[in-house]
Each structure stands twice: as structure tokens, then as C-alpha cells.
Design an enzyme around this catalytic site. Structure first.
Site, PDB file in Angstrom:
ATOM      1  N   ALA A   1       0.588  -1.210  -0.043  1.00 28.41           N
ATOM      2  CA  ALA A   1       0.061  -0.142   0.065  1.00 28.41           C
ATOM      3  C   ALA A   1       0.762   1.241  -0.153  1.00 28.41           C
ATOM      4  O   ALA A   1       0.657   2.100  -0.792  1.00 28.41           O
ATOM      5  CB  ALA A   1      -0.909  -0.020   1.166  1.00 28.41           C
ATOM      6  N   TYR A   2       1.838   1.353   0.862  1.00 32.49           N
ATOM      7  CA  TYR A   2       2.691   2.229   0.905  1.00 32.49           C
ATOM      8  C   TYR A   2       3.593   2.656  -0.405  1.00 32.49           C
ATOM      9  O   TYR A   2       3.840   3.787  -0.866  1.00 32.49           O
ATOM     10  CB  TYR A   2       3.617   1.979   2.076  1.00 32.49           C
ATOM     11  CG  TYR A   2       4.722   3.219   2.467  1.00 32.49           C
ATOM     12  CD1 TYR A   2       4.479   4.524   3.111  1.00 32.49           C
ATOM     13  CD2 TYR A   2       6.119   3.146   1.685  1.00 32.49           C
ATOM     14  CE1 TYR A   2       5.185   5.613   3.168  1.00 32.49           C
ATOM     15  CE2 TYR A   2       6.981   4.014   2.186  1.00 32.49           C
ATOM     16  CZ  TYR A   2       6.670   5.203   2.667  1.00 32.49           C
ATOM     17  OH  TYR A   2       7.462   6.305   3.035  1.00 32.49           O
ATOM     18  N   SER A   3       3.837   1.319  -0.782  1.00 32.43           N
ATOM     19  CA  SER A   3       4.860   1.514  -2.036  1.00 32.43           C
ATOM     20  C   SER A   3       4.030   2.166  -3.336  1.00 32.43           C
ATOM     21  O   SER A   3       4.217   3.021  -4.157  1.00 32.43           O
ATOM     22  CB  SER A   3       5.263   0.100  -2.345  1.00 32.43           C
ATOM     23  OG  SER A   3       6.194  -0.308  -1.456  1.00 32.43           O
TER      24      SER A   3
END
Length: 246
Positions: free
Chosen positions: A152-154
Site C-alpha cells: 500500500a505504501y509503495s
């Protein structure tokens, strides 16, 4: 316009990187509004800055109405807007994709990407009215490489990079410049959200064998917010201790 009359918004202003950027911009002569979901922390961070002009503003940067209200508060206090630092962020879930809950995934996307859209969109009109604008987005090396178990962060940070490219091109013929920074691991309290294994894996990829500092991020952000950054638009500036390969 003299930099001493310019106004900057720093989202995530109560966090480690946000505070460092706000302090550096203030030293450069800007008046600063620190936006944060934690209103008390934002006010305390603003009060800790030395010249007494900074303000702390409550802002849920994932919410359109909250962003509009925070902008009104900032404009009512300072009368203009020239610089926006989109620094609000969260590492989100540390888990394989197959084990990632949708609501947790979505929250990470909202804090890291939706917020950049909402705040940047709101900033354009007052920047054009002022005749000067600098938008600096905090992306991540994860947006280029994709960190395992941090999908999700990436994905959100990759979106920030692409959004920066698009908006930078849109505004290339205006006085507004849009760029972003892609840090590797930075020494802030946000690291506490990472598991020891994830942190060790990230540090092992840095040739300089150390995390970056919030002040190093702030120094680059200050240049991107200045008159000297005049021919860069839609660009991504690595801050990775040598980790970045492209």
C-alpha cells in the site's frame, strides 16, 4: 516578492520531518502554517518555532472539507500562500498482499496519496494569485522500487511520483513549480511503525550504511521551495544515501 513575506503550509507539520522542514523554511524567512490531524501537537510544534509567527492548524488532509477549512484559516492569518509541502504520511500495513485488509490498505492510500491531490488542488488558485508557487511532495524510494510487505505504501508513493510529473507539466507555463523528494529511510518516530526485520532490510540497501536525517530532507525541501528552483518541474529528487538506481 521577498521570501520574508512568503507563506508556507507544511502538512504533517507536527511530525519529525514536518517540524524540521517548517523550522528550515522559517529560518529562510517564510511564515509557516503547520497542518496536522493532531491539532494540539500542531499548535505545540508551531509554538516551539522561534520567531512567533508560525501557526498550528487542525487538518484532516484526507478530507476535502477539512482541507478547505484549514486553507481558509491559513489565508485569514497570512493573506496569501506561496509554498506547500505535502509531508503527511504513514507507512501503513506491514503485511503480504494476501493478508492486507482493504480498509487498512485504503487508509494508507488516502493519507499518502489522496492528501497530496486534495492539498495540491486547493493550493493552485492562491499560488497563481500570488504570482509564485512551489509544491513539494514527499514521496519515497519505495515508490520506485516497491518494498516487500509494504504494497500500500509503495503504491501510494509511486502515485505521488506520477502525480508530481503530471501536475508539474500542467503548471510548467505558470509561476508554480511542482517537484517531489524520494527519501530512503529517515530517522524519525515514523520508523517505529516498521518491524525490526523491515527496518533492517531497508537499511541494508543503503550504501552509506545509515538512515538520512530530517534536517537533510528539510535542506532539499527548502531549495525546492525557493526561487533558485526555477527550471525543475515534475521532477523526483532522490535522498537515499546511494540506494537509488534510477
Amino acid at each position: 516578492m521577498s521570501a520574508t513575506r512568503r507563506v508556507a503550509i507544511v502538512t504533517g507539520g507536527a511530525g519529525g520531518i514536518g517540524r524540521a522542514i517548517a523550522a528550515r523554511l522559517q529560518r529562510d524567512g517564510l511564515r509557516v502554517a503547520l497542518w496536522d490531524l493532531d491539532a494540539r501537537a500542531a499548535r505545540e510544534a508551531a509554538a516551539a518555532l522561534p520567531d512567533g509567527t508560525a501557526i498550528g492548524v487542525h487538518a484532516d488532509v484526507t478530507d476535502e472539507a477539512s482541507v478547505a477549512a484549514a486553507l481558509r484559516t491559513t489565508l485569514d492569518r497570512f493573506g496569501a500562500l506561496h509554498v506547500l509541502i505535502n509531508g503527511a504520511g504513514t507507512t501503513g500495513p506491514i503485511a503480504p498482499v494476501a493478508e492486507c485488509a482493504l480498509d487498512v490498505w485504503q487508509r494508507c492510500i488516502d493519507v499518502n496519496l489522496r492528501s497530496v491531490f486534495l492539498c495540491s488542488r486547493a493550493a493552485v488558485a492562491p499560488m497563481l494569485a500570488a504570482g509564485f508557487g512551489r509544491i513539494v511532495n514527499l514521496a519515497s524510494i519505495a515508490g520506485k522500487e516497491g518494498n516487500p510487505s509494504m504494497s500500500a505504501y509503495s503504491a501510494a508513493k509511486a502515485g505521488v511520483i506520477a502525480f508530481t510529473k503530471s501536475m508539474g507539466k500542467e503548471l510548467a507555463l505558470t509561476p508554480v513549480r511542482v517537484n517531489c523528494i524520494a527519501p530512503a529511510v529517515i530517522e524519525t518516530p515514523l520508523l517505529q511503525q516498521m518491524t525490526p526485520d523491515a527496518l533492517a532490510a531497508s537499511l541494508a540497501k543503503i550504501p552509506m550504511q545509515r538512515p538520512g536525517t530530517a534536517d537533510e530532507v528539510a535542506n532539499l525541501a527548502a531549495w525546492l521551495a525557493s526561487d533558485e528552483c526555477s527550471f525543475s518541474c515534475g521532477a523526483t529528487f532522490d535522498l537515499s544515501g546511494g540506494r537509488a538506481t534510477y
